[in-house]
Design an enzyme around this catalytic site. Sequence first.
Site, PDB file in Angstrom:
ATOM      1  N   ASP A  36       1.073  25.114 -14.002  1.00 53.93           N
ATOM      2  CA  ASP A  36      -0.196  24.765 -14.650  1.00 53.93           C
ATOM      3  C   ASP A  36       0.063  24.080 -15.985  1.00 53.93           C
ATOM      4  OD1 ASP A  36      -1.540  25.973 -12.563  1.00 53.93           O
ATOM      5  OD2 ASP A  36      -1.668  27.907 -13.581  1.00 53.93           O
ATOM      6  N   GLY A  90       0.814  -1.202   0.000  1.00 47.55           N
ATOM      7  CA  GLY A  90       0.000   0.000   0.000  1.00 47.55           C
ATOM      8  C   GLY A  90       0.846   1.250   0.000  1.00 47.55           C
ATOM      9  N   PRO A  91       0.224   2.392  -0.216  1.00 53.73           N
ATOM     10  CA  PRO A  91       0.961   3.661  -0.230  1.00 53.73           C
ATOM     11  C   PRO A  91       1.578   3.951   1.126  1.00 53.73           C
ATOM     12  CG  PRO A  91      -1.263   3.905  -1.139  1.00 53.73           C
ATOM     13  CD  PRO A  91      -1.206   2.563  -0.493  1.00 53.73           C
ATOM     14  N   PRO A  92       2.533   4.860   1.176  1.00 50.05           N
ATOM     15  CA  PRO A  92       3.141   5.223   2.469  1.00 50.05           C
ATOM     16  C   PRO A  92       2.119   5.848   3.413  1.00 50.05           C
ATOM     17  CG  PRO A  92       4.486   6.009   0.633  1.00 50.05           C
ATOM     18  CD  PRO A  92       3.193   5.534   0.044  1.00 50.05           C
ATOM     19  N   GLY A  93       2.252   5.522   4.683  1.00 50.49           N
ATOM     20  CA  GLY A  93       1.425   6.155   5.703  1.00 50.49           C
ATOM     21  C   GLY A  93       0.052   5.569   5.892  1.00 50.49           C
ATOM     22  N   THR A  94      -0.228   4.414   5.307  1.00 50.21           N
ATOM     23  CA  THR A  94      -1.571   3.841   5.412  1.00 50.21           C
ATOM     24  C   THR A  94      -1.731   2.898   6.603  1.00 50.21           C
ATOM     25  OG1 THR A  94      -0.882   2.172   3.798  1.00 50.21           O
ATOM     26  CG2 THR A  94      -2.101   4.074   2.964  1.00 50.21           C
ATOM     27  N   GLY A  95      -0.674   2.654   7.363  1.00 51.91           N
ATOM     28  CA  GLY A  95      -0.804   1.863   8.581  1.00 51.91           C
ATOM     29  C   GLY A  95      -0.345   0.433   8.470  1.00 51.91           C
ATOM     30  N   LYS A  96       0.589   0.138   7.566  1.00 53.81           N
ATOM     31  CA  LYS A  96       1.050  -1.246   7.407  1.00 53.81           C
ATOM     32  C   LYS A  96       1.817  -1.712   8.648  1.00 53.81           C
ATOM     33  CE  LYS A  96       3.166  -0.136   3.571  1.00 53.81           C
ATOM     34  NZ  LYS A  96       2.638   1.231   3.342  1.00 53.81           N
ATOM     35  N   GLU A 112      -5.847  33.763  -9.930  1.00 53.28           N
ATOM     36  CA  GLU A 112      -6.633  32.812  -9.142  1.00 53.28           C
ATOM     37  C   GLU A 112      -8.122  32.916  -9.463  1.00 53.28           C
ATOM     38  OE1 GLU A 112      -5.142  30.515  -7.648  1.00 53.28           O
ATOM     39  OE2 GLU A 112      -3.186  31.439  -7.918  1.00 53.28           O
TER      40      GLU A 112
END
Length: 649
Positions: free
Chosen positions: A508, A210-216, A433
Amino acid sequence: MQCSYPLARQLERSSALNNNLFQKAAIWLVIALVLFTVFKQFDKPRAQDSVTYSQFMDDAKNGKVSRVDVQGRNLVVSPKEGSKYTIISPGDIWMVGDLMKYGVQVTGKADDEPNVLVQALYYLGPTLLIIVFWFYMMRQMQGGGKGGAFSFGKSRARLIDENQNAVTFADVAGCDESKEEVVELVDFLKDPQKFQKLGGRIPRGVLLVGPPGTGKTLLARAIAGEAKVPFFSISGSDFVEMFVGVGAARVRDMFENAKKQAPCIVFIDEIDAVGRHRGAGMGGGNDEREQTLNQMLVEMDGFEANSGVIVIAATNRADVLDKALLRPGRFDRQVYVGLPDIRGREQILKVHMRKVPIGNDVDASIIARGTPGFSGADLANLVNEAALFAARRSKRVVDMQDFEDAKDKIYMGPERKSTVMREEERKATAYHESGHAVVAKLLPKADPVHKVTIMPRGWALGVTWQLPEHDKYSKYKDNMLEEIAILFGGRAAEEVFLNAMSTGASNDFERATKIARDMVTRFGMSDSLGAMVYVDTEQDGMFGKLSSKTVSEATQQKVDAEIRRIIDDQYALAKRLLEENRDKVEAMTNALMEWETIDAEQVNDIMAGRPPRPPRGAQGPNSGGNTPPGGSPVAPTNAPATARADETV
C-alpha cells in the site's frame, strides 16, 4: 479435401523425423568406424621388453623354446613353459639355422599387406571426428532447421497458404476502428487495379501498436484471410544470430520468397527486437542488429520496387523504433490497437463463447462491465478458466458462477484454502481489509467496492476489490488523492483498532508513494510547485537510454516535502474517517470473520447500518486461513489498479 492438409503435415513431419534419424545414425556410424579402426591398429601384438634377444637364444639353446613364428622382424616365441611373447629380431642371418640346430620349430609368415582404407581412416580419423562434431554443433545452434549448418541465411518466416488461413474479420472483435484502418489493404490485395488507375499507392507497411494481448497478430492474420493471399509470419528475434551477416541475409531471403508469392503479406511480430533506433549501443551484437535493420529499410523502400508485398509489423514499444523505419514509404501508417471498451469486451466474449456451451444465466454484457482493463487475451483466458471450473464441477454448461470464480482467480489469484492461520492473525487481516473498504465507501469519488475477502489468494492474505462503474481514460486530482487515502485505510485500521502495525501495508505504501510522486513530478498537481515536470529526462546514448537530473538539490527537497505533505494529509483523512465510523468497521470485520468473503450487497448493508444478508455460496470460517508470519507482503502481480491486495503478518 479437409483431410489433405493434416495428412500432408503428418507425412511431412514423418519424413523430417526419418531424415533426422538417418542423419544421427550416419554420424554415429562414422564415429564407430573410426574408433574401431584406431583400436584395431593399436591392438596388434607388441614386442616385450622383459625378454631380450640374447636371453631368447640362450633359452632356445637350452631347449626351453618349442616354436618360433617369424613375421618380418617380429618373432612370436612359444616357450615350452609359460605364455607366448614377441621380440624383435636384430637381423641375425644365422638365427634360423641356429634355431633349427637347437631343435626349435621355425615357421615364417608374410607381412600383412597394408589396407589403404584402414590406413586412411587411421590417419584421417581424428580430422573426420572434428568435422562431424563441427557439423553436429552447427545443427544444434540452428535448432535442427532445414539445410543444417549452411542455412544461416535462409529466412525463418513461416508461410501460411491462403487456403490454410481461416481467420477473418468476423473473428476479430473489440477493435472496430483498427479494422476500418486496414480494410483498404484488403481491397488493394483483392483488386490492385482499382487504386493504380487513379494513381493511388497503398501503404507499403502498416505498424500495429498497442498493449500486449490486444489482438495485433490476430488482426494481421484476418487481413490475409479476408484478402485470400499468402501470409508470411516471423518474429523480430528470428533475424539476428551469433554470426555476422546472418540477419541481413535472412531479410533478403524473406523478401525474395515474398515477391515470388506476391501479392502477399509479411507479418513481423515484436519488430522492436530488430528495429530499435541505431546508435544506441556498441559491440558486435549491436552492429549485426543495425545491419539487419539497414537491409530491412532497403527492402521496404529502396531502389528496387517491392510491389505487391505489404509488410505488417506489431510492437508495444513504438517509441524505441528507428525514425527511418517509421517514415512515409515504409511504415507509413500506424494503427493503434488498444484495450477494448465495454462494448468491445462484450463482442470479444461472444466470439470466444462460441466454442463453449454457455448456460442460460450467462450475460456477456454483465461480464464485460466487471472486467475493465481486460485485453482480448485476458478475456479469452477468462472464458477458458470458466470452462475449466465447470469441468471440475462436472457441469454440462458453463454458468455465471463459473465466470465469477474465474474472474476472481484472474484478478486476485487462486484461493489457498489449505492455508491455516491463527485467529488473531485472521482478525488483523479482517480489520485491515475493512479499513480499506470503509474508507472507499465514505469517499464520494471512489470506485464502488465489489468484493472484500480475507481468503488467501496468490501472494495476498486479503483483498479489497473495487470496480469502476464505467471505463476511465484519465484521472483527476481528487480521484488520486482519494486513492491514496483508501490505500492508507488498512494501516490506519490496524492503528485505530489493534494499536499495532504489520508488514501487510508495505505494498500500500509503495503504491501510495508512487501516486503522490507522480502527482507532484509528472502531472503538475501541486499548488506550491506549480505545473512543471520534475522527473529525470531520458535521452539516447551509446549505451542505450541515459537519464539526467533536471532539478537542483533545493528543488528536490521541495518535491520531497510536497510528497510528504500529500501522504500525511491523506493518512490523517483515512484515520479520521475510521475513528468516526468504528461501528461500521467492527460490523464488517465480524462479517469477514464469519463468511471470509462479502460482496457489494453485504458491504452496502453494513454501511447502511443493516445486518448483512448471508452472501450467496457463503463459506464458513474454517474453510481457509492466512499464511503464517514471515510471508511476503507483496501484492499479486495480476491485481488490477483498483484492487487492494494486502498480506497481514
